[in-house]
Design a protein around this motif. Structure first.
Motif, PDB file in Angstrom:
ATOM      1  N   GLU A  25      -9.615   3.015  57.668  1.00 53.91           N
ATOM      2  CA  GLU A  25     -10.483   4.082  58.171  1.00 53.91           C
ATOM      3  C   GLU A  25      -9.687   5.084  59.006  1.00 53.91           C
ATOM      4  OE1 GLU A  25     -13.973   4.332  61.497  1.00 53.91           O
ATOM      5  OE2 GLU A  25     -14.078   2.652  60.105  1.00 53.91           O
ATOM      6  N   ILE A  26      -8.838   4.585  59.902  1.00 51.25           N
ATOM      7  CA  ILE A  26      -8.018   5.458  60.751  1.00 51.25           C
ATOM      8  C   ILE A  26      -7.113   6.338  59.904  1.00 51.25           C
ATOM      9  CG2 ILE A  26      -6.091   5.448  62.403  1.00 51.25           C
ATOM     10  CD1 ILE A  26      -7.434   2.926  63.647  1.00 51.25           C
ATOM     11  N   LEU A  27      -6.541   5.752  58.851  1.00 50.86           N
ATOM     12  CA  LEU A  27      -5.596   6.477  58.002  1.00 50.86           C
ATOM     13  C   LEU A  27      -6.279   7.338  56.941  1.00 50.86           C
ATOM     14  CD1 LEU A  27      -3.048   3.578  57.442  1.00 50.86           C
ATOM     15  CD2 LEU A  27      -2.724   5.599  58.889  1.00 50.86           C
ATOM     16  N   ALA A  40       4.848  -3.766  48.543  1.00 56.25           N
ATOM     17  CA  ALA A  40       6.136  -3.068  48.412  1.00 56.25           C
ATOM     18  C   ALA A  40       7.066  -3.384  49.584  1.00 56.25           C
ATOM     19  CB  ALA A  40       5.906  -1.564  48.306  1.00 56.25           C
ATOM     20  N   ARG A  41       6.583  -4.198  50.519  1.00 58.20           N
ATOM     21  CA  ARG A  41       7.340  -4.658  51.677  1.00 58.20           C
ATOM     22  C   ARG A  41       7.700  -3.551  52.662  1.00 58.20           C
ATOM     23  NH1 ARG A  41       7.954  -9.817  50.237  1.00 58.20           N
ATOM     24  NH2 ARG A  41       8.769 -10.431  48.236  1.00 58.20           N
ATOM     25  N   LEU A  42       6.862  -2.512  52.689  1.00 54.19           N
ATOM     26  CA  LEU A  42       7.078  -1.464  53.686  1.00 54.19           C
ATOM     27  C   LEU A  42       6.618  -1.957  55.049  1.00 54.19           C
ATOM     28  CD1 LEU A  42       7.933   1.393  54.400  1.00 54.19           C
ATOM     29  CD2 LEU A  42       5.609   2.139  53.847  1.00 54.19           C
ATOM     30  N   ILE A  43       5.470  -2.584  55.079  1.00 62.34           N
ATOM     31  CA  ILE A  43       4.971  -3.192  56.318  1.00 62.34           C
ATOM     32  C   ILE A  43       4.480  -4.596  55.996  1.00 62.34           C
ATOM     33  CG2 ILE A  43       4.330  -1.037  57.468  1.00 62.34           C
ATOM     34  CD1 ILE A  43       1.452  -1.500  56.632  1.00 62.34           C
ATOM     35  N   ILE A  62       3.819   4.103  60.157  1.00 64.08           N
ATOM     36  CA  ILE A  62       4.584   3.988  58.915  1.00 64.08           C
ATOM     37  C   ILE A  62       3.659   4.197  57.710  1.00 64.08           C
ATOM     38  CG2 ILE A  62       5.905   2.397  57.466  1.00 64.08           C
ATOM     39  CD1 ILE A  62       6.937   1.147  60.108  1.00 64.08           C
ATOM     40  N   ALA A  63       2.493   3.574  57.765  1.00 61.89           N
ATOM     41  CA  ALA A  63       1.527   3.717  56.675  1.00 61.89           C
ATOM     42  C   ALA A  63       1.077   5.168  56.531  1.00 61.89           C
ATOM     43  CB  ALA A  63       0.337   2.794  56.917  1.00 61.89           C
ATOM     44  N   GLU A  68       1.127  10.176  53.423  1.00 62.07           N
ATOM     45  CA  GLU A  68       1.526  11.592  53.300  1.00 62.07           C
ATOM     46  C   GLU A  68       2.333  11.808  52.020  1.00 62.07           C
ATOM     47  OE1 GLU A  68       4.559  14.671  55.591  1.00 62.07           O
ATOM     48  OE2 GLU A  68       3.825  12.914  56.667  1.00 62.07           O
ATOM     49  N   LEU A  69       3.320  10.948  51.786  1.00 59.62           N
ATOM     50  CA  LEU A  69       4.162  11.083  50.592  1.00 59.62           C
ATOM     51  C   LEU A  69       3.358  10.864  49.313  1.00 59.62           C
ATOM     52  CD1 LEU A  69       7.410   9.293  51.816  1.00 59.62           C
ATOM     53  CD2 LEU A  69       7.130  11.726  51.338  1.00 59.62           C
TER      54      LEU A  69
END
Length: 112
Positions: A25-27, A40-43, A62-63, A68-69
């Protein structure tokens, strides 16, 4: 503030305070997106005693970069790799700067 003070955690960027639903929700994204960047092991979210994912403010930052990308058309896997490489570059530049400082100080002392 003691270690037992729960309010002290509010300032901790690494404290896993957000549920998957709240983080999504925040994102402005979906839980599926959070699962995808986790795969994907980003977080790597922490797990509650009940096994539910919990995210920190740092992980949300980070998310947000990944979102964005992806919003710009970058595939999730590629976005995650870009962020990891950006982080590695930042760290290498920070270390390089730290290593240069003592060398610059010793040169200026020898010139004096």
């Amino acid at each position: 503030m003691t270690a037992e003070d729960p309010l002290g955690r509010l300032d901790d960027d690494d404290y896993p305070a957000y549920t998957m639903g709240r983080a999504a929700e925040i994102l402005g994204t979906t839980p599926a997106f959070l699962r995808a960047i986790g795969e994907a092991r980003l977080i790597t979210p922490l797990r509650s005693e009940g096994g539910h994912r919990r995210y920190s403010r740092y992980q949300l930052k980070i998310a947000a970069r990944a979102r964005e990308l992806v919003g710009q058309g970058t595939p999730v896997e590629a976005a995650c790799r870009i962020i990891i490489l950006e982080d590695q570059l930042d760290e290498a530049q920070r270390i390089n700067e730290e290593l240069r400082r003592p060398a610059a100080r010793s040169r200026s002392k020898s010139e004096a």
